[in-house]
Design an enzyme around this catalytic site. Structure first.
Site, PDB file in Angstrom:
ATOM      1  N   VAL A 186      77.711  58.990  67.046  1.00 15.74           N
ATOM      2  CA  VAL A 186      76.600  58.665  67.671  1.00 15.74           C
ATOM      3  C   VAL A 186      75.740  57.947  66.625  1.00 15.74           C
ATOM      4  O   VAL A 186      75.148  57.035  66.910  1.00 15.74           O
ATOM      5  CB  VAL A 186      75.985  59.772  68.314  1.00 15.74           C
ATOM      6  CG1 VAL A 186      75.306  60.902  67.435  1.00 15.74           C
ATOM      7  CG2 VAL A 186      74.974  59.242  69.405  1.00 15.74           C
ATOM      8  N   ASP A 187      75.839  58.504  65.195  1.00 11.89           N
ATOM      9  CA  ASP A 187      74.996  57.865  64.262  1.00 11.89           C
ATOM     10  C   ASP A 187      75.597  56.481  64.088  1.00 11.89           C
ATOM     11  O   ASP A 187      74.621  55.660  63.726  1.00 11.89           O
ATOM     12  CB  ASP A 187      75.343  58.665  62.958  1.00 11.89           C
ATOM     13  CG  ASP A 187      74.595  58.515  61.641  1.00 11.89           C
ATOM     14  OD1 ASP A 187      73.310  57.714  61.770  1.00 11.89           O
ATOM     15  OD2 ASP A 187      74.697  58.973  60.714  1.00 11.89           O
TER      16      ASP A 187
ATOM     17  N   GLY B  67      80.928  66.938  67.386  1.00  9.66           N
ATOM     18  CA  GLY B  67      81.818  66.157  67.090  1.00  9.66           C
ATOM     19  C   GLY B  67      82.465  66.222  65.833  1.00  9.66           C
ATOM     20  O   GLY B  67      83.181  67.301  65.570  1.00  9.66           O
TER      21      GLY B  67
ATOM     22  N   TYR C 200      81.059  67.492  63.103  1.00 10.72           N
ATOM     23  CA  TYR C 200      80.789  68.779  62.698  1.00 10.72           C
ATOM     24  C   TYR C 200      81.480  69.824  63.333  1.00 10.72           C
ATOM     25  O   TYR C 200      81.351  71.105  62.695  1.00 10.72           O
ATOM     26  CB  TYR C 200      79.171  68.812  62.582  1.00 10.72           C
ATOM     27  CG  TYR C 200      78.565  68.040  61.451  1.00 10.72           C
ATOM     28  CD1 TYR C 200      79.331  67.221  60.542  1.00 10.72           C
ATOM     29  CD2 TYR C 200      77.297  67.930  61.188  1.00 10.72           C
ATOM     30  CE1 TYR C 200      78.734  66.306  59.625  1.00 10.72           C
ATOM     31  CE2 TYR C 200      76.639  67.202  60.262  1.00 10.72           C
ATOM     32  CZ  TYR C 200      77.391  66.542  59.377  1.00 10.72           C
ATOM     33  OH  TYR C 200      76.851  65.873  58.403  1.00 10.72           O
TER      34      TYR C 200
HETATM   35  N1  AR6 Z   1      76.260  58.364  72.922  1.00 13.49           N
HETATM   36  C1  AR6 Z   1      75.968  59.522  73.259  1.00 13.49           C
HETATM   37  N2  AR6 Z   1      76.814  60.597  72.581  1.00 13.49           N
HETATM   38  C2  AR6 Z   1      77.848  60.026  71.861  1.00 13.49           C
HETATM   39  C3  AR6 Z   1      78.013  58.694  71.465  1.00 13.49           C
HETATM   40  C4  AR6 Z   1      77.035  57.788  72.105  1.00 13.49           C
HETATM   41  N3  AR6 Z   1      77.075  56.481  71.904  1.00 13.49           N
HETATM   42  N4  AR6 Z   1      78.930  58.491  70.373  1.00 13.49           N
HETATM   43  C5  AR6 Z   1      79.401  59.530  70.115  1.00 13.49           C
HETATM   44  N5  AR6 Z   1      78.634  60.615  70.892  1.00 13.49           N
HETATM   45  P1  AR6 Z   1      79.020  62.921  66.351  1.00 13.49           P
HETATM   46  P2  AR6 Z   1      77.944  65.424  64.629  1.00 13.49           P
HETATM   47  C6  AR6 Z   1      78.846  62.205  71.043  1.00 13.49           C
HETATM   48  O1  AR6 Z   1      80.160  63.219  65.452  1.00 13.49           O
HETATM   49  O2  AR6 Z   1      79.025  66.148  65.188  1.00 13.49           O
HETATM   50  C7  AR6 Z   1      78.381  61.255  61.572  1.00 13.49           C
HETATM   51  O3  AR6 Z   1      79.438  60.340  60.884  1.00 13.49           O
HETATM   52  C8  AR6 Z   1      80.306  62.660  70.560  1.00 13.49           C
HETATM   53  O4  AR6 Z   1      81.038  62.464  71.412  1.00 13.49           O
HETATM   54  O5  AR6 Z   1      78.433  62.006  66.333  1.00 13.49           O
HETATM   55  O6  AR6 Z   1      76.551  66.229  64.866  1.00 13.49           O
HETATM   56  C9  AR6 Z   1      76.917  61.532  61.001  1.00 13.49           C
HETATM   57  O7  AR6 Z   1      77.040  60.576  60.178  1.00 13.49           O
HETATM   58  C10 AR6 Z   1      79.914  64.223  70.456  1.00 13.49           C
HETATM   59  O8  AR6 Z   1      80.027  64.748  71.376  1.00 13.49           O
HETATM   60  O9  AR6 Z   1      77.755  64.035  65.521  1.00 13.49           O
HETATM   61  C11 AR6 Z   1      77.458  62.720  60.312  1.00 13.49           C
HETATM   62  O10 AR6 Z   1      78.247  62.586  59.284  1.00 13.49           O
HETATM   63  C12 AR6 Z   1      78.270  64.175  69.901  1.00 13.49           C
HETATM   64  O11 AR6 Z   1      78.010  62.658  69.949  1.00 13.49           O
HETATM   65  C13 AR6 Z   1      78.268  63.795  61.527  1.00 13.49           C
HETATM   66  O12 AR6 Z   1      79.107  62.488  62.173  1.00 13.49           O
HETATM   67  C14 AR6 Z   1      78.369  64.478  68.200  1.00 13.49           C
HETATM   68  O13 AR6 Z   1      79.209  63.969  67.586  1.00 13.49           O
HETATM   69  C15 AR6 Z   1      77.602  64.289  62.123  1.00 13.49           C
HETATM   70  O14 AR6 Z   1      78.516  65.065  63.073  1.00 13.49           O
END
Ligand code: AR6
Length: 186
Positions: free
Chosen positions: A41-42, A131, A133
């Site tokens: 999502v970042d 995700g 993490y």
């Molecule tokens: N809209 C809503 N949710 C989303 C989207 C979107 N466009 N894209 C992904 N998700 P993650 P974390 C969901 O990995 O676990 C990054 O590289 C995804 O399916 O984004 O907190 C950062 O820079 C999942 O359910 O975040 C950090 O290094 C949720 O968002 C690290 O990942 C979180 O997944 C953070 O990891």
């Protein structure tokens, strides 16, 4: 998919979708401590919002150093429909005995605190930490929903709407189950 219920004078909703197209006053980013962007999502938020977000993140890190886990900062929303992005860092899952639930709750609480200080009325969250993490989604959902409901119940801000934007139907179902449990136990 969508569901919602009332907490105090606010609405707490769950929906499936892409957080980058939300029209809430702020969307929350599941960032890492560097605030320099990443995957998931970042990456999606930085791509959709454009370079103004990263520029402000760089200024913040130059001023105060990397963002500790459980804390939050706020920047412009750049090209997004949301005026602001709140960047927070959730915990990496290390088995559950390393303070992960407290740190995850803190990420939600600190994000809502910033929204309150800015006088915002609507905020959208992704499922922080579930995700890259590796935080188990069912456990994360219980922490996230309980913390957000608690903040809304305290009513110390002008928030009228908090939306969890869940990227896939499975995560939506997991949050829906956790929300039902929370309502039954309330
Ligand atoms: N809209 C809503 N949710 C989303 C989207 C979107 N466009 N894209 C992904 N998700 P993650 P974390 C969901 O990995 O676990 C990054 O590289 C995804 O399916 O984004 O907190 C950062 O820079 C999942 O359910 O975040 C950090 O290094 C949720 O968002 C690290 O990942 C979180 O997944 C953070 O990891």
């Amino acid at each position: 998919m969508e569901s919602s219920f009332c907490v105090n004078k606010s609405r707490l909703s769950l929906e499936t979708g892409d957080i980058t197209v939300q029209e809430t006053d702020a969307i929350v980013n599941a960032a890492n401590s560097s605030l320099m962007g990443g995957g998931g999502v970042d990456g999606a938020i930085h791509r959709a919002g454009g370079p103004a977000i990263l520029a402000e993140c760089k200024q913040i890190v130059a001023r105060q150093g990397p963002l500790p886990t459980g804390k939050a900062v706020i920047t412009t929303g750049g090209n997004l429909k949301s005026r602001f992005v709140i960047h927070t860092v959730g915990p990496v899952w290390r088995g559950g005995n390393q303070g992960e639930p407290c740190l995850l709750a803190s990420a939600y609480r600190e994000s809502l605190k910033l929204a309150g200080e800015k006088g915002l009325s609507s905020v959208a969250f992704p499922s922080i930490s579930t995700g890259a993490y590796g935080y188990p989604a069912d456990r994360a959902a219980r922490v996230a929903l309980a913390q957000v409901a608690d903040c809304l119940n305290k009513g110390q801000n002008r928030l009228r709407e908090v939306i969890f934007v869940l990227h896939d139907p499975h995560t939506f179902e997991v949050y829906q189950t956790a929300l039902n449990e929370l309502c039954l136990s309330a």
